[in-house]
Structure formats: structure tokens, C-alpha cells
Design a protein around this motif. Structure first.
Motif, PDB file in Angstrom:
ATOM      1  N   THR A 343      46.034  46.547  26.377  1.00 54.50           N
ATOM      2  CA  THR A 343      47.224  47.369  26.525  1.00 54.50           C
ATOM      3  C   THR A 343      47.644  47.368  27.993  1.00 54.50           C
ATOM      4  N   MET A 344      48.512  48.305  28.329  1.00 52.96           N
ATOM      5  CA  MET A 344      48.957  48.434  29.722  1.00 52.96           C
ATOM      6  C   MET A 344      47.756  48.804  30.595  1.00 52.96           C
ATOM      7  N   ALA A 345      47.707  48.225  31.787  1.00 52.68           N
ATOM      8  CA  ALA A 345      46.585  48.531  32.683  1.00 52.68           C
ATOM      9  C   ALA A 345      46.688  49.973  33.174  1.00 52.68           C
ATOM     10  N   GLU A 346      45.569  50.560  33.471  1.00 50.33           N
ATOM     11  CA  GLU A 346      45.538  51.937  33.964  1.00 50.33           C
ATOM     12  C   GLU A 346      46.405  52.043  35.226  1.00 50.33           C
ATOM     13  N   PRO A 347      47.017  53.207  35.431  1.00 47.37           N
ATOM     14  CA  PRO A 347      47.954  53.366  36.554  1.00 47.37           C
ATOM     15  C   PRO A 347      47.329  53.105  37.924  1.00 47.37           C
ATOM     16  N   GLU A 348      46.015  53.197  38.033  1.00 45.81           N
ATOM     17  CA  GLU A 348      45.388  52.943  39.340  1.00 45.81           C
ATOM     18  C   GLU A 348      45.545  51.482  39.792  1.00 45.81           C
ATOM     19  N   PHE A 349      45.824  50.579  38.828  1.00 43.17           N
ATOM     20  CA  PHE A 349      45.949  49.164  39.188  1.00 43.17           C
ATOM     21  C   PHE A 349      47.411  48.761  39.324  1.00 43.17           C
ATOM     22  N   LYS A 350      47.694  48.011  40.407  1.00 44.51           N
ATOM     23  CA  LYS A 350      49.078  47.567  40.609  1.00 44.51           C
ATOM     24  C   LYS A 350      49.143  46.046  40.569  1.00 44.51           C
ATOM     25  N   ALA A 351      50.075  45.524  39.808  1.00 38.72           N
ATOM     26  CA  ALA A 351      50.180  44.067  39.690  1.00 38.72           C
ATOM     27  C   ALA A 351      50.761  43.467  40.966  1.00 38.72           C
ATOM     28  N   PRO A 352      50.061  42.503  41.593  1.00 41.48           N
ATOM     29  CA  PRO A 352      50.656  41.806  42.735  1.00 41.48           C
ATOM     30  C   PRO A 352      51.921  41.053  42.292  1.00 41.48           C
ATOM     31  N   ASP A 353      52.799  40.756  43.237  1.00 37.53           N
ATOM     32  CA  ASP A 353      54.048  40.035  42.911  1.00 37.53           C
ATOM     33  C   ASP A 353      53.771  38.800  42.065  1.00 37.53           C
ATOM     34  N   GLY A 354      54.615  38.557  41.092  1.00 40.86           N
ATOM     35  CA  GLY A 354      54.503  37.342  40.284  1.00 40.86           C
ATOM     36  C   GLY A 354      53.427  37.422  39.213  1.00 40.86           C
ATOM     37  N   THR A 355      52.819  38.595  39.055  1.00 43.47           N
ATOM     38  CA  THR A 355      51.775  38.728  38.030  1.00 43.47           C
ATOM     39  C   THR A 355      52.055  39.940  37.146  1.00 43.47           C
ATOM     40  N   TYR A 367      42.916  42.168  33.269  1.00 41.04           N
ATOM     41  CA  TYR A 367      43.431  40.790  33.296  1.00 41.04           C
ATOM     42  C   TYR A 367      44.640  40.665  34.213  1.00 41.04           C
ATOM     43  N   ILE A 368      44.598  39.675  35.076  1.00 40.43           N
ATOM     44  CA  ILE A 368      45.761  39.381  35.921  1.00 40.43           C
ATOM     45  C   ILE A 368      46.392  38.087  35.405  1.00 40.43           C
ATOM     46  N   HIS A 369      47.587  38.215  34.871  1.00 45.50           N
ATOM     47  CA  HIS A 369      48.302  37.039  34.347  1.00 45.50           C
ATOM     48  C   HIS A 369      49.212  36.524  35.456  1.00 45.50           C
ATOM     49  N   MET A 370      48.932  35.325  35.930  1.00 46.15           N
ATOM     50  CA  MET A 370      49.708  34.803  37.063  1.00 46.15           C
ATOM     51  C   MET A 370      50.906  34.019  36.551  1.00 46.15           C
ATOM     52  N   PRO A 415      41.804  28.242  43.562  1.00 45.81           N
ATOM     53  CA  PRO A 415      42.017  26.825  43.869  1.00 45.81           C
ATOM     54  C   PRO A 415      43.482  26.615  44.253  1.00 45.81           C
ATOM     55  N   PRO A 416      43.752  25.713  45.193  1.00 44.26           N
ATOM     56  CA  PRO A 416      45.141  25.513  45.619  1.00 44.26           C
ATOM     57  C   PRO A 416      46.036  25.015  44.484  1.00 44.26           C
ATOM     58  N   VAL A 417      45.435  24.337  43.545  1.00 43.21           N
ATOM     59  CA  VAL A 417      46.215  23.844  42.410  1.00 43.21           C
ATOM     60  C   VAL A 417      45.857  24.692  41.193  1.00 43.21           C
ATOM     61  N   ALA A 418      46.877  25.154  40.496  1.00 41.98           N
ATOM     62  CA  ALA A 418      46.634  26.034  39.341  1.00 41.98           C
ATOM     63  C   ALA A 418      45.838  25.314  38.263  1.00 41.98           C
ATOM     64  N   SER A 423      50.628  30.366  32.792  1.00 38.80           N
ATOM     65  CA  SER A 423      50.262  31.733  33.147  1.00 38.80           C
ATOM     66  C   SER A 423      48.745  31.941  33.147  1.00 38.80           C
ATOM     67  N   PRO A 424      48.037  31.247  34.055  1.00 39.51           N
ATOM     68  CA  PRO A 424      46.574  31.369  34.071  1.00 39.51           C
ATOM     69  C   PRO A 424      46.134  32.820  34.266  1.00 39.51           C
ATOM     70  N   VAL A 425      44.988  33.131  33.676  1.00 37.10           N
ATOM     71  CA  VAL A 425      44.550  34.519  33.637  1.00 37.10           C
ATOM     72  C   VAL A 425      43.231  34.690  34.398  1.00 37.10           C
ATOM     73  N   ILE A 426      43.207  35.681  35.286  1.00 36.36           N
ATOM     74  CA  ILE A 426      41.953  36.072  35.930  1.00 36.36           C
ATOM     75  C   ILE A 426      41.343  37.201  35.108  1.00 36.36           C
ATOM     76  N   GLU A 427      40.099  37.021  34.724  1.00 32.92           N
ATOM     77  CA  GLU A 427      39.417  38.082  33.966  1.00 32.92           C
ATOM     78  C   GLU A 427      38.463  38.821  34.907  1.00 32.92           C
ATOM     79  N   ILE A 428      38.659  40.099  35.014  1.00 31.66           N
ATOM     80  CA  ILE A 428      37.801  40.906  35.880  1.00 31.66           C
ATOM     81  C   ILE A 428      36.947  41.828  35.017  1.00 31.66           C
ATOM     82  N   ILE A 429      35.650  41.669  35.113  1.00 26.90           N
ATOM     83  CA  ILE A 429      34.758  42.598  34.400  1.00 26.90           C
ATOM     84  C   ILE A 429      34.547  43.767  35.376  1.00 26.90           C
TER      85      ILE A 429
END
Ligand code: GLC
Length: 431
Positions: A343-355, A367-370, A415-418, A423-429
Motif C-alpha cells: 500500500t502507500m508507504a508510511e508518512p515518515e518516508f518521502k519518495a526521492p524525485d523520480g521515484t 519499496y523504491i520504484h525508480m 550501478p551506473p547503468v540501470a 522501473s527497477p525496484v529497491i527492496e528495503i527490509i
């Protein structure tokens, strides 16, 4: 647990808000002209002229199992089929009209085969049912009726009885909800639930022939449905808000609330190209990136997404639809963990630009969707001290990071190359 609580619903929405992604299917006689499902209206076609589509309807290549397998492969967990669209043609066997599929050359009850095949794949079943009906003899020739521009319209409209039509709808809905086992969602189309003051309200009321819940006898309909299938979800387009709000062809930019400030359960519906019914010459097919971004941004605001397929008149999914479904299949095969149960991320987290962010409902994974891939590093605020492990979701490869305890930021080394894929995804545990 996620701090976002949605409004309490009568129908069961638990599976729905977990599953997030479904298929919409628009199939009917309009697949033959292949120029939009509103063609009867757009071209003011009389019933006599429309008859040729009924006479030639024969989806000989239809195989419900093929449809179901395509949906499953795309990661879609539920499905909604037009059992009857505005043209009035019924894809199921019904006692209440002859304008039905079992009277065509095809001769089979398509809804039955659809239900069996999708259920066999473990996909939840939905029925779309149109309130508008341009074939029924009691349905008024209103402003959006295909025949409203003919000089004989007023004469033919005389004596039409909306009450009889409302009863017809209840009879058919009773058939649909008793003859096919457990149905998970019923989706009416359409009556507007926007506030009367909005400009859109005026525009759209016209399309629905200026009718509201009184004319459709929506309250009676809802009561009937709740009695037949207590767990079923009902959408909002009977004009009385029910279990799910259904914005169309729009990407909401916030999580909509009701008047009491409670978060709604909601589902966006979109086409792969501009038309819902099969449209041979429509050329505005969404790019692969748009398809994925739509899904991701919908879940990022706590919503569901259904993507529509309009099978061609021979009954199969056209190659452009198959391509779009394959785009989802490829992406979901490795990234579905950032969609299901999220669902929507908790309000404490802010999406960086472009994600955009999604988070598991149990709050353990972020999850950060780039959508735009950053160069070599990505800084996220307010994350220091909260991470247990980080990886790319697509291949499970570790991502290194540096924490700045003072600023509270974390900087991921990318990595410099995606990595391959949209929309690659970073998974943060999270800890
Ligand atoms: C619109 C169109 C209709 C389509 C529906 C799907 O209301 O009138 O053709 O079935 O959108 O949401």
C-alpha cells in the motif's frame, strides 16, 4: 501494521486490497464493427442495422482457458467481464431477453465458460453489468440513446416504463448471482457519484441519460445483491457509494477520502489503448513504461488497478493486448512482491524525485520504484538506522548504502547503468 485504515465496507474487500491488480474484459457485439463499444451511439445505429452484428457473431477462436492463463501470467488476481454492455447484448443465458449469446450462431453461454476457466486458475470473479441498455424496449430513448436524434424517437419513446426496466435488471442480476456460484465483485456502469456541483457531474449525467439512483432503483438493487451474495463487493456506479470507488482513465494524485475523512477502497480502470471494446484502428497504445508506472503509482496511493482487454470478434486477445499483458508478466514475475499486500508507504518516508514508494501492509518492507533511474546513487531522507538489508528486487542482488546518522539520510550506491527492466525496484527490509 500500516497506519492507513480504509473505511469499513459491507462487502469483503480484504482479498481485494491485498491483490491489487486485475483484468477488465469488454466483449460484445461491438467487437465486430471494431470501432469502439459506443459505436451504436456514436453512429446512431438503429436496432435493425445493428442486427447484422448479432447475426454474424461467432467467436470461433474463443477459449476461456487461454484468457485465464494470460491474466494469471500477467499477475492479475481478479477479473471483471462485461456480462452486458450498453448495447444490451447478454453474454450469458437469460430468461428475460432473446438478445443473448445462446441465440447466436455461437450458441454457448460464454459467462459460464469464463467463470469456470478463471476460477480454475485461482482468479477471483467479477461481473460488469451496464445500467444503460439501448436494446431494451422499456429503456427510455434519452439524450444519450443512439436513437435520440431520429424524428421517430419521441413517438417510439412513448409509454416506455423505467420501472419495468429496473425490474428487468434485478431479474438478470438475480440470474447472474445465483447461476454461477460465488461472485466476488459486481461492477455497475454507470451512474455518477461526483458531487452535483462539479462540472464533470453535468457532462457525465448526460451520458447516463440524466438518471440517478431513483431511476435505477439502486437501493432495491443493492438490497437484492446483499441478500444473494453477502460477501460480494459492489462498486459505486449505482450512484450510491458502496465498497469501492472506481475512477476511470485517470491517475489520482492522492488517496481519496469520503466526506467523513475516511480513506476509500478504490480501483482505477484503464485501457491499453483508447477504447474498451476491440478497436482495430485505434493507435494510442500505452508504452510499456506507462503500463508499469500506472500500476506502481496506483498502489503507491493505496489503490487497485484493472487493465482492460477488448478481445476481437473471433474471441481471442489481439497481439497488441498480448504484448501489453506480457509486459506485465515479465515485470510481475520478479517485482510482484512490491505490489501484492502493499500500500502507500508510511508518512515518515518521502519518495526521492523520480521515484514512488510502496510498502508492505505489515510495514516490514519498503519499496523504491525508480521511474527515472538516478545516476550511481540515491539519497533517501529519514531512513538512517531503520534498515536491515537492501537489494534489487529483480535479481536479489545486494545494494550497498551509507547512513548519515546526523542528517538521518541513507545513500544507496547504485550501478551506473540501470538493471534490465522497467522501473527497477529497491527492496528495503526494515528493522
Ligand atoms: C465508460 C464507458 C464504457 C466503459 C466504462 C468502463 O463508462 O462508457 O463504455 O465500459 O467506461 O469503466
Amino acid at each position: 501494521m500500516s497506519s492507513y485504515k480504509t473505511v469499513k465496507t459491507t462487502g469483503n474487500t480484504e482479498w481485494f486490497t491485498h491483490d491489487r491488480f486485475g483484468m477488465f474484459i469488454h466483449f460484445g457485439l461491438y467487437a465486430l464493427p471494431a470501432r469502439h463499444e459506443w459505436i451504436m451511439n456514436h453512429e446512431s445505429i438503429t436496432a435493425e442495422k445493428y442486427q447484422k452484428y448479432f447475426d454474424n457473431f461467432n467467436p470461433d477462436l474463443f477459449d476461456a482457458r487461454e484468457w485465464a492463463r494470460a491474466a494469471k501470467k500477467a499477475g492479475m488476481k481478479y477479473v471483471i467481464l462485461t456480462t452486458k454492455h450498453h448495447e444490451g447484448f447478454c453474454l450469458f443465458d437469460t430468461k428475460y431477453t432473446d438478445f443473448k449469446i445462446t441465440n447466436t450462431r455461437f450458441g454457448r453461454d460464454l459467462v459460464r465458460e469464463y467463470v469456470d476457466a478463471f476460477r480454475a486458475e485461482g482468479i477471483k470473479i467479477g461481473f460488469y453489468y451496464s445500467l444503460l441498455d439501448w436494446h431494451h424496449p422499456e429503456y427510455p430513448i434519452d439524450v444519450c440513446h443512439p436513437h435520440s436524434n431520429y424524428e421517430w424517437a419521441a413517438e417510439k419513446d412513448k409509454g416506455r416504463d423505467m420501472k419495468k426496466y429496473a425490474e428487468y435488471m434485478r431479474n438478470q442480476v438475480t440470474e447472474l448471482l445465483t447461476n454461477y456460484g460465488k461472485i466476488d465483485i459486481i461492477w455497475f456502469d454507470f451512474c455518477i457519484t461526483w458531487g452535483k456541483e462539479s462540472e464533470r457531474y453535468k457532462d457525465w449525467m448526460q451520458f447516463g441519460g440524466n438518471k440517478g439512483p431513483d431511476e435505477w432503483e439502486s437501493e432495491k438493487m443493492i438490497e437484492l445483491i446483499r441478500g444473494l451474495q453477502p460477501e460480494i463487493m459492489i462498486n459505486n456506479r449505482l450512484g450510491i457509494p458502496q465498497d469501492v470507488w472506481t475512477p476511470e482513465q485517470r491517475r489520482p494524485t492522492e488517496w481519496r477520502k469520503n466526506e467523513d475523512g475516511e480513506l476509500l477502497v478504490w480501483e482505477a480502470c484503464h485501457t491499453f489503448s483508447g477504447s474498451w471494446g476491440y478497436h482495430r484502428d485505434e493507435a494510442t497504445w500505452k508504452s510499456d513504461k506507462m503500463l508499469i508506472d500506472l500500476l506502481v503509482s496506483t498502489v503507491a496511493f493505496g489503490g487497485n488497478l484493472i487493465m482492460n482487454v477488448g478481445p476481437c470478434s473471433r474471441g481471442y486477445f489481439d497481439y497488441r493486448a498480448v504484448n501489453a499483458l506480457n509486459t506485465y508478466a515479465d515485470w510481475m514475475r520478479v517485482n510482484s512482491r512490491s505490489i501484492y499486500g502493499c500500500t502507500m508507504a508510511e508518512p515518515e518516508f518521502k519518495a526521492p524525485d523520480g521515484t514512488v514508494l510502496t510498502q508492505s501492509v505489515d510495514e516490514k518492507r519498503l519499496y523504491i520504484h525508480m521511474q527515472t533511474y538516478p545516476f550511481a546513487s540515491l539519497e533517501v531522507e529519514n531512513l538512517a538506522g531503520k534498515i536491515d538489508y537492501v537489494q534489487f528486487l529483480s535479481d536479489g542482488s545486494e545494494i550497498k548504502y551509507k547512513e548519515n546518522a546526523e542528517k538521518g539520510t541513507v545513500t544507496f550506491t547504485l550501478p551506473p547503468v540501470a538493471p534490465v527492466g522497467i522501473s527497477p525496484v529497491i527492496e528495503i527490509i526494515l528493522k
